[in-house]
Design a protein around this motif. Sequence first.
Motif, PDB file in Angstrom:
ATOM      1  N   GLU A 360       0.822  -1.218   0.000  1.00 21.79           N
ATOM      2  CA  GLU A 360       0.000   0.000   0.000  1.00 21.79           C
ATOM      3  C   GLU A 360       0.858   1.271   0.000  1.00 21.79           C
ATOM      4  O   GLU A 360       0.411   2.324  -0.424  1.00 21.79           O
ATOM      5  N   GLN A 361       2.110   1.154   0.428  1.00 15.63           N
ATOM      6  CA  GLN A 361       3.002   2.316   0.412  1.00 15.63           C
ATOM      7  C   GLN A 361       3.183   2.837  -1.016  1.00 15.63           C
ATOM      8  O   GLN A 361       3.305   4.030  -1.228  1.00 15.63           O
ATOM      9  N   GLY A 362       3.198   1.920  -1.980  1.00 16.01           N
ATOM     10  CA  GLY A 362       3.413   2.315  -3.372  1.00 16.01           C
ATOM     11  C   GLY A 362       2.109   2.517  -4.112  1.00 16.01           C
ATOM     12  O   GLY A 362       2.084   2.546  -5.329  1.00 16.01           O
ATOM     13  N   GLY A 367      -5.998   0.516  -4.133  1.00 17.01           N
ATOM     14  CA  GLY A 367      -5.242  -0.690  -4.414  1.00 17.01           C
ATOM     15  C   GLY A 367      -4.475  -0.660  -5.720  1.00 17.01           C
ATOM     16  O   GLY A 367      -3.994  -1.681  -6.191  1.00 17.01           O
ATOM     17  N   ILE A 368      -4.364   0.542  -6.321  1.00 20.65           N
ATOM     18  CA  ILE A 368      -3.639   0.646  -7.595  1.00 20.65           C
ATOM     19  C   ILE A 368      -2.190   1.049  -7.317  1.00 20.65           C
ATOM     20  O   ILE A 368      -1.923   1.986  -6.568  1.00 20.65           O
ATOM     21  N   LEU A 369      -1.261   0.325  -7.914  1.00 21.44           N
ATOM     22  CA  LEU A 369       0.157   0.542  -7.637  1.00 21.44           C
ATOM     23  C   LEU A 369       0.767   1.512  -8.638  1.00 21.44           C
ATOM     24  O   LEU A 369       0.447   1.493  -9.811  1.00 21.44           O
ATOM     25  N   SER A 370       1.652   2.350  -8.123  1.00 22.54           N
ATOM     26  CA  SER A 370       2.399   3.239  -8.992  1.00 22.54           C
ATOM     27  C   SER A 370       3.851   2.801  -9.000  1.00 22.54           C
ATOM     28  O   SER A 370       4.515   2.850  -7.969  1.00 22.54           O
ATOM     29  N   PRO A 371       4.362   2.352 -10.160  1.00 25.54           N
ATOM     30  CA  PRO A 371       5.754   1.899 -10.218  1.00 25.54           C
ATOM     31  C   PRO A 371       6.710   2.978  -9.704  1.00 25.54           C
ATOM     32  O   PRO A 371       7.715   2.669  -9.070  1.00 25.54           O
ATOM     33  N   ARG A 372       6.383   4.253  -9.977  1.00 28.38           N
ATOM     34  CA  ARG A 372       7.292   5.326  -9.569  1.00 28.38           C
ATOM     35  C   ARG A 372       7.368   5.425  -8.039  1.00 28.38           C
ATOM     36  O   ARG A 372       8.432   5.547  -7.456  1.00 28.38           O
ATOM     37  N   ARG A 373       6.201   5.345  -7.393  1.00 30.65           N
ATOM     38  CA  ARG A 373       6.182   5.393  -5.930  1.00 30.65           C
ATOM     39  C   ARG A 373       6.911   4.202  -5.331  1.00 30.65           C
ATOM     40  O   ARG A 373       7.645   4.327  -4.355  1.00 30.65           O
TER      41      ARG A 373
ATOM     42  N   GLU B 193      -0.887  -6.541 -13.055  1.00 40.31           N
ATOM     43  CA  GLU B 193       0.409  -5.858 -13.034  1.00 40.31           C
ATOM     44  C   GLU B 193       0.415  -4.570 -12.233  1.00 40.31           C
ATOM     45  O   GLU B 193       1.483  -4.072 -11.887  1.00 40.31           O
ATOM     46  N   ARG B 194      -0.770  -4.009 -11.988  1.00 39.89           N
ATOM     47  CA  ARG B 194      -0.765  -2.675 -11.402  1.00 39.89           C
ATOM     48  C   ARG B 194      -1.624  -2.549 -10.142  1.00 39.89           C
ATOM     49  O   ARG B 194      -1.914  -1.445  -9.726  1.00 39.89           O
ATOM     50  N   THR B 195      -2.052  -3.686  -9.561  1.00 39.94           N
ATOM     51  CA  THR B 195      -2.824  -3.553  -8.323  1.00 39.94           C
ATOM     52  C   THR B 195      -2.244  -4.471  -7.243  1.00 39.94           C
ATOM     53  O   THR B 195      -1.538  -5.433  -7.540  1.00 39.94           O
ATOM     54  N   ILE B 196      -2.566  -4.144  -6.008  1.00 41.89           N
ATOM     55  CA  ILE B 196      -2.116  -4.958  -4.882  1.00 41.89           C
ATOM     56  C   ILE B 196      -2.747  -6.348  -4.973  1.00 41.89           C
ATOM     57  O   ILE B 196      -2.105  -7.354  -4.701  1.00 41.89           O
ATOM     58  N   PHE B 197      -3.977  -6.400  -5.435  1.00 40.84           N
ATOM     59  CA  PHE B 197      -4.664  -7.684  -5.612  1.00 40.84           C
ATOM     60  C   PHE B 197      -3.838  -8.618  -6.510  1.00 40.84           C
ATOM     61  O   PHE B 197      -3.540  -9.755  -6.151  1.00 40.84           O
ATOM     62  N   GLY B 198      -3.442  -8.093  -7.661  1.00 40.16           N
ATOM     63  CA  GLY B 198      -2.663  -8.905  -8.596  1.00 40.16           C
ATOM     64  C   GLY B 198      -1.316  -9.291  -8.010  1.00 40.16           C
ATOM     65  O   GLY B 198      -0.851 -10.424  -8.155  1.00 40.16           O
ATOM     66  N   ARG B 220      -7.566 -16.444   0.876  1.00 40.92           N
ATOM     67  CA  ARG B 220      -8.453 -15.502   0.216  1.00 40.92           C
ATOM     68  C   ARG B 220      -8.038 -15.301  -1.241  1.00 40.92           C
ATOM     69  O   ARG B 220      -8.874 -15.236  -2.138  1.00 40.92           O
ATOM     70  N   TYR B 221      -6.726 -15.214  -1.487  1.00 41.50           N
ATOM     71  CA  TYR B 221      -6.276 -14.936  -2.851  1.00 41.50           C
ATOM     72  C   TYR B 221      -6.333 -16.181  -3.740  1.00 41.50           C
ATOM     73  O   TYR B 221      -6.571 -16.094  -4.930  1.00 41.50           O
ATOM     74  N   ARG B 222      -6.117 -17.353  -3.134  1.00 39.20           N
ATOM     75  CA  ARG B 222      -6.290 -18.576  -3.909  1.00 39.20           C
ATOM     76  C   ARG B 222      -7.747 -18.692  -4.340  1.00 39.20           C
ATOM     77  O   ARG B 222      -8.062 -19.023  -5.484  1.00 39.20           O
ATOM     78  N   ALA B 223      -8.661 -18.387  -3.404  1.00 37.42           N
ATOM     79  CA  ALA B 223     -10.094 -18.442  -3.718  1.00 37.42           C
ATOM     80  C   ALA B 223     -10.435 -17.437  -4.812  1.00 37.42           C
ATOM     81  O   ALA B 223     -11.116 -17.759  -5.789  1.00 37.42           O
ATOM     82  N   ALA B 224      -9.907 -16.217  -4.656  1.00 34.73           N
ATOM     83  CA  ALA B 224     -10.218 -15.166  -5.624  1.00 34.73           C
ATOM     84  C   ALA B 224      -9.767 -15.565  -7.021  1.00 34.73           C
ATOM     85  O   ALA B 224     -10.462 -15.305  -8.004  1.00 34.73           O
ATOM     86  N   SER B 225      -8.608 -16.215  -7.109  1.00 33.07           N
ATOM     87  CA  SER B 225      -8.107 -16.571  -8.436  1.00 33.07           C
ATOM     88  C   SER B 225      -9.074 -17.536  -9.132  1.00 33.07           C
ATOM     89  O   SER B 225      -9.269 -17.455 -10.342  1.00 33.07           O
TER      90      SER B 225
END
Lengths: 502, 328
Positions: A360-362, A367-373, B193-198, B220-225
Motif C-alpha cells: 500500500e506504500q506504493g 489498491g492501484i500501484l504506482s511503479p514510480r512510488r 500488473e498494477r494492483t495490490i490484488f494482482g 483468500r487470494y487462492r479463492a479469488a483466483s
Amino acid sequence: MDIRLTDIVMQFPGTRALDGVSVTFRDDEVHGLIGENGAGKSTLVNVLGGSLTPTTGQVVIGGRPVRLGSPHGALTHGIAHVSQEGNLVSGLTGAENILLGHEPRLGGALIRTRALRRQAADLLREWFPRVSIDLSRPVGDLPMAERKVIEIVRALRGNPKIVILDEPTATLPAREKEQLWQIIRSLPKRGVGVVLISHFLSEIKALSDTITVLRDGRHICTEPAASLSEEKLVELMLRRTGGAALKAKTTASEAQGPVVLMLRGWHVGAVEVPDFTLRAGEIVGLIGLTGAGHFGFARSLHNSAGARAARMEVAGKAIAPGRPAQMQAAGVALVPDHRMEYALIGEWTLRENLAMVHPEQGSIGAGILSPRREEAEAGRVMRLMNVKAHSSGQLLKELSGGNKQKISIGKWLYGAGERYRVMIFIEPTEGVDIGAKTEIYAEMRRLAATGVGIIIASSDLLEIESVAHRVIPFANQRPGPEIPQERFSEAIFIAAMSGTAA
Amino acid sequence: MSEIATSPQIDRVFGLVRKDHIQRYSTLVVLALMVLGFSLFVGRFLTSQNVMNIAQQISMLTIVGAGLTFGFAAREMDLSVGFTVGLAGVLVPLLLVGGTPLPLALLAGLGAGLLVGLCNAFFVTVIGIPSLIATLAAGSILFGINFLMTGGRAIYGGLPDSYLWLGQGRLLGIPVLAWFMLGAVAVAWFVMERTIFGRYIYAVGGNQKAAELSGVQVRRYRAASLVVCSLFAVVAGMLLAARLGSGQPNAGERYLLDGLATVFIGMTMLRPGTATVLGTFFGALFIGIINNGLNLMGMDTYIQSIVKGAIILVAVAVVSRSTKLNLL
C-alpha cells in the motif's frame, strides 16, 4: 569387517557438504555420529548407504575400494540404511513389511501368506527373542517403537554388517525409547555394527562405543565415548565463526525502554515458556542445541495460530495469539531463516520483494500501484540497508546471500514507518559473508535504538555474543535461567545449552 | 546454503544480447515467422477480412485464457472452465428466449459464474481438495447441468438482435467480440500488473510460505483466483452463444484444452515460467493463427488437433527445461 570412508568430499552446487571426511565403522560397535544441522551427518550416511556418490574419496570395505552406486548396491555390500522418516507401508501388516520385495511365492505371482507370516515371525524371534509384536496387524496401528523395530528387522533381513539408524528415537515417546535402546545395544554382540545419528546427546552418550563429531562438513574428531563428556561434545559440535571485527559489543545501557512484548504461560507444541518480557531497545538472544525449542518459540511469536497463552501483550495491548497477518497488525515482524523458502521470491524484482509486506506504500489509492512510488520507497530502503544491486528492478535471484538477506530485512522497513515494535530474527546471517554480517548487526542495533525490541535466535554463538544484551538459553523445550551481558562467554553459553548449570 | 550469486549471463554468440532475452522472446519470433510463412504461402491469409476473422475466432479463447492466467499465477488450475463457458452459453439464451430482458440475462450469467467460482473456491480452500481434482469434478457436474437445462438440444430462435450483435456485430469497423477481447486483456493486465490484488495473487503462486509469513491472507487470494477464472469463462460463454446464434450445451468444451494451451505458450515468454496476461494473449494469437492458417490450407480439424498437442508439448518442454515449472 571394517568399512572405511576415506577423504570423502561431497560437492553440491554452491556448497560443499563434506570436505575430506575419513571415518572407519566397525561391525562390533555402536558408532555415534553427531553435529548440528548442516554439519554433514545426513550427507555422510547417505554416502555410506549408497544414496549419494561422493565427488571424490573412497568407500573401502575389507581393504578393497568399492562403488556402492545405490542403496541396493550398498545392501549387497552389507550396509543397510534405516532412514529417519521410516519406510514402512502403513496399510500392510508387520509381516508383509518385513518381507516386502522378498515374499515367499507360489508360481512367481501369488504370495504364500502363511509362509510369509511364519518367516517374518522367525526373523523377529531370531534377532530379538525378547520382543513380541503382533505382525498380523497393519503397521499403521502399531506404536512408533514397534514400527521402528519392524523396520530394523527388515534391514537385518539380508544379514548386513552395518546398519545405519538415522534418528531412530526422534518420534518415540520417552517410555518406548528404552525398548529400542536395548535392541540397538544388542546388535554389535551379534556382529552387526550400528551407525547412530541422534540429536539427543544423552542417547548418543549412553549407546555409543565410539563417537564422531562433524562440523561444517569437516571431521572434527573420533573418540571413545567414555572419554567425551556431554559438555565437551557440545563444544566440539558448535560452529564458530572467526573475525574479531564482529566482537563490537552492543552496550547494555541502551536497553531501558518500555515493555513491548510480554508473555505469561506460553505453550506452543512441546515448548513451554512461563514468562517472557522484551523491552523497547533491547536485543535478546535465544540459544540452544537443535531441537531445544528456541527456534520454535521465536517463530511462534509471529505465527502463533497454534499457541496458547495465559496472557500476551504487544506494546502494552493485550492480544490473542494469531496468524501472521494478525500479529503484524499488532506490531510483530519476522525475518525468518531459509530466506529463499520463507521470505523471498527469486523471480521477482527487488522492488516487488521489498513491497511484499506493505504494498500500500506504493499505491495511489484503491489498491492501484504506482511503479514510480514503489521505486522511490524501494530505493530508500536499499540505500538504508546498503544493498548492492544495479537497480530496484534487478531480479532478486541475481544477488549474493548477504544482499538477499538485506532485502529480507528490508521488507519490514518498506512502508512500515514505526509500525513494528517487536522484530524477530532467526539465523539472520546464515550464508552471509563477513562484510554483510557486520552491516546486518549494525542495522539491528540501529533498529533497537529507534525503540524496537529485538529477538534473535541463532546457532552462531559469536553472533549472539556480539549483538545481544541478554541471552535466554533453551534446553529440552524450556528456557533456562537468563544470562546477563556481563557474564557472556562461550563456556557459559555451552554449559547452559547442554542443560548443566554453569 | 545453495545460493550462488548469478550475474546476468552474456551470451558469447549474441554479444550484448542477454541469454534470458533470447529465451523471453523466442516464442514471439516463432509467431512472427509463422505469420510470415502463412502470408507468403497462403493467399487469403493476410487480408483484412481474414484478420478480422482471426480476431473473432480467438476472442473467446483469449478471455478464457485471461481468467486461467489468474488461476495459474496463484498456482490453481481450473479444469471446469470449458463447462462454465457452456453453462453461460445455455443459461443466457434460455433466459432470453423465455423473455428476460438482455441486461438481466447477462447479469444472471455473471451471477452463475460467481456461484461456480465460489463453489470451486470453497472446495479448494475451505475443504482442502486440490484444485485439479475439485474443478475436474465440478466440470463433470456442470456438464450434466448444461444438458439437463436444455434437454440436450441447442437453443435457437427468438434470441434478440441486441444479443446477437454482441457476437456478430461491429463497432467502428471492428468486431464487437474483438473489443470485448481487448477490454478483457486490458482489465486483466491492469489488475495483475498494477494492483495490490494482482501482486498478492502472484505472491501466493510464487512462494506461498513467504506470502503467508508476510501477512498475505493466502486462502483468500487462492479463492479469488478461482472466482476470476469462472467470471471470465462466463463472459466468454455469453459471447460464444451470441456468436453462434444459439445456446449449445457442449459448445464450450474445447475452451478447456485450448485455454490451458494459451497459458502454457504464454509461460514460455516475457517472464518464463510465470503466467502473464500478455503472454496468454500471445498464446491465444499463436493458436488462433495456427488454426486459421491450417484451415485455409485445407487441413482438417484432426490435423489441427495433432499440431496443437505437439505445440503444447514443445512449449511446456521449453519452459520446464529453463525454469522450474511448479504447476501444482
